[in-house]
Motif scaffolding. Structure first.
Motif, PDB file in Angstrom:
ATOM      1  N   UNK A 148      12.993  -0.727   7.484  1.00  0.00           N
ATOM      2  CA  UNK A 148      14.256  -0.129   7.897  1.00  0.00           C
ATOM      3  C   UNK A 148      14.728   0.824   6.813  1.00  0.00           C
ATOM      4  N   UNK A 149      15.123   1.997   7.215  1.00  0.00           N
ATOM      5  CA  UNK A 149      15.659   2.980   6.289  1.00  0.00           C
ATOM      6  C   UNK A 149      16.996   2.523   5.740  1.00  0.00           C
ATOM      7  N   UNK A 150      17.302   2.984   4.541  1.00  0.00           N
ATOM      8  CA  UNK A 150      18.618   2.727   3.963  1.00  0.00           C
ATOM      9  C   UNK A 150      19.415   4.023   3.952  1.00  0.00           C
ATOM     10  N   UNK A 151      20.724   3.889   3.816  1.00  0.00           N
ATOM     11  CA  UNK A 151      21.589   5.067   3.729  1.00  0.00           C
ATOM     12  C   UNK A 151      21.195   5.919   2.526  1.00  0.00           C
TER      13      UNK A 151
ATOM     14  N   UNK B 206       6.932   0.008  -3.919  1.00  0.00           N
ATOM     15  CA  UNK B 206       7.560   0.849  -4.933  1.00  0.00           C
ATOM     16  C   UNK B 206       7.360   0.335  -6.349  1.00  0.00           C
ATOM     17  N   UNK B 207       6.504  -0.658  -6.537  1.00  0.00           N
ATOM     18  CA  UNK B 207       6.299  -1.185  -7.880  1.00  0.00           C
ATOM     19  C   UNK B 207       7.520  -1.864  -8.443  1.00  0.00           C
ATOM     20  N   UNK B 208       8.317  -2.467  -7.571  1.00  0.00           N
ATOM     21  CA  UNK B 208       9.509  -3.175  -8.024  1.00  0.00           C
ATOM     22  C   UNK B 208      10.733  -2.299  -8.144  1.00  0.00           C
ATOM     23  N   UNK B 209      10.616  -1.032  -7.787  1.00  0.00           N
ATOM     24  CA  UNK B 209      11.727  -0.110  -7.936  1.00  0.00           C
ATOM     25  C   UNK B 209      12.649  -0.021  -6.736  1.00  0.00           C
ATOM     26  N   UNK B 210      12.359  -0.740  -5.674  1.00  0.00           N
ATOM     27  CA  UNK B 210      13.190  -0.672  -4.479  1.00  0.00           C
ATOM     28  C   UNK B 210      12.742   0.454  -3.564  1.00  0.00           C
TER      29      UNK B 210
ATOM     30  N   UNK C 158       8.641   8.028   3.077  1.00  0.00           N
ATOM     31  CA  UNK C 158       9.526   6.913   2.748  1.00  0.00           C
ATOM     32  C   UNK C 158       8.718   5.833   2.058  1.00  0.00           C
ATOM     33  N   UNK C 159       9.276   5.293   0.983  1.00  0.00           N
ATOM     34  CA  UNK C 159       8.613   4.258   0.193  1.00  0.00           C
ATOM     35  C   UNK C 159       9.338   2.946   0.445  1.00  0.00           C
ATOM     36  N   UNK C 160       8.596   1.966   0.947  1.00  0.00           N
ATOM     37  CA  UNK C 160       9.167   0.648   1.219  1.00  0.00           C
ATOM     38  C   UNK C 160       9.356  -0.113  -0.093  1.00  0.00           C
ATOM     39  N   UNK C 161      10.291  -1.060  -0.131  1.00  0.00           N
ATOM     40  CA  UNK C 161      10.520  -1.819  -1.369  1.00  0.00           C
ATOM     41  C   UNK C 161       9.254  -2.474  -1.908  1.00  0.00           C
TER      42      UNK C 161
END
Length: 81
Positions: free
Chosen positions: A1-4, A69-73, A63-66
């Motif tokens: 799900x995308x975030x704002x 992202x290597x722990x970056x969110x 888009x990069x999923x959490x």
């Protein structure tokens, strides 16, 4: 799900205004404003979220999923041209 935050960041990478995203996604400006607000896209219809994601991806955003992202969110980046 995308975030704002992802939607706002994707627009910034492309240099798009909220009206430009609304036009590309074929949605109303208030829908885009609401999706980028604290309410986030989770309160929007799934078809609207998909339209925004598709419009941004078609313009070159990834888009990069959490979990990817290597722990970056969650995040965004531009595709290599």
């Amino acid at each position: 799900m995308l975030t704002a935050a992802q939607i706002r960041a994707a627009r910034a990478l492309l240099g798009w205004s909220q009206p430009a995203l609304a036009a590309a996604a074929k949605l109303s400006l208030p829908t885009i404003v609401r999706m980028e607000s604290q309410q986030g896209p989770g309160r929007s219809a799934a078809a609207n979220v998909e339209a925004v994601q598709r419009a941004l991806e078609d313009a070159g955003v990834c888009f990069i999923a959490p979990e990817g992202s290597g722990g970056g969110g969650p995040g965004v980046r531009l595709k290599h041209g």
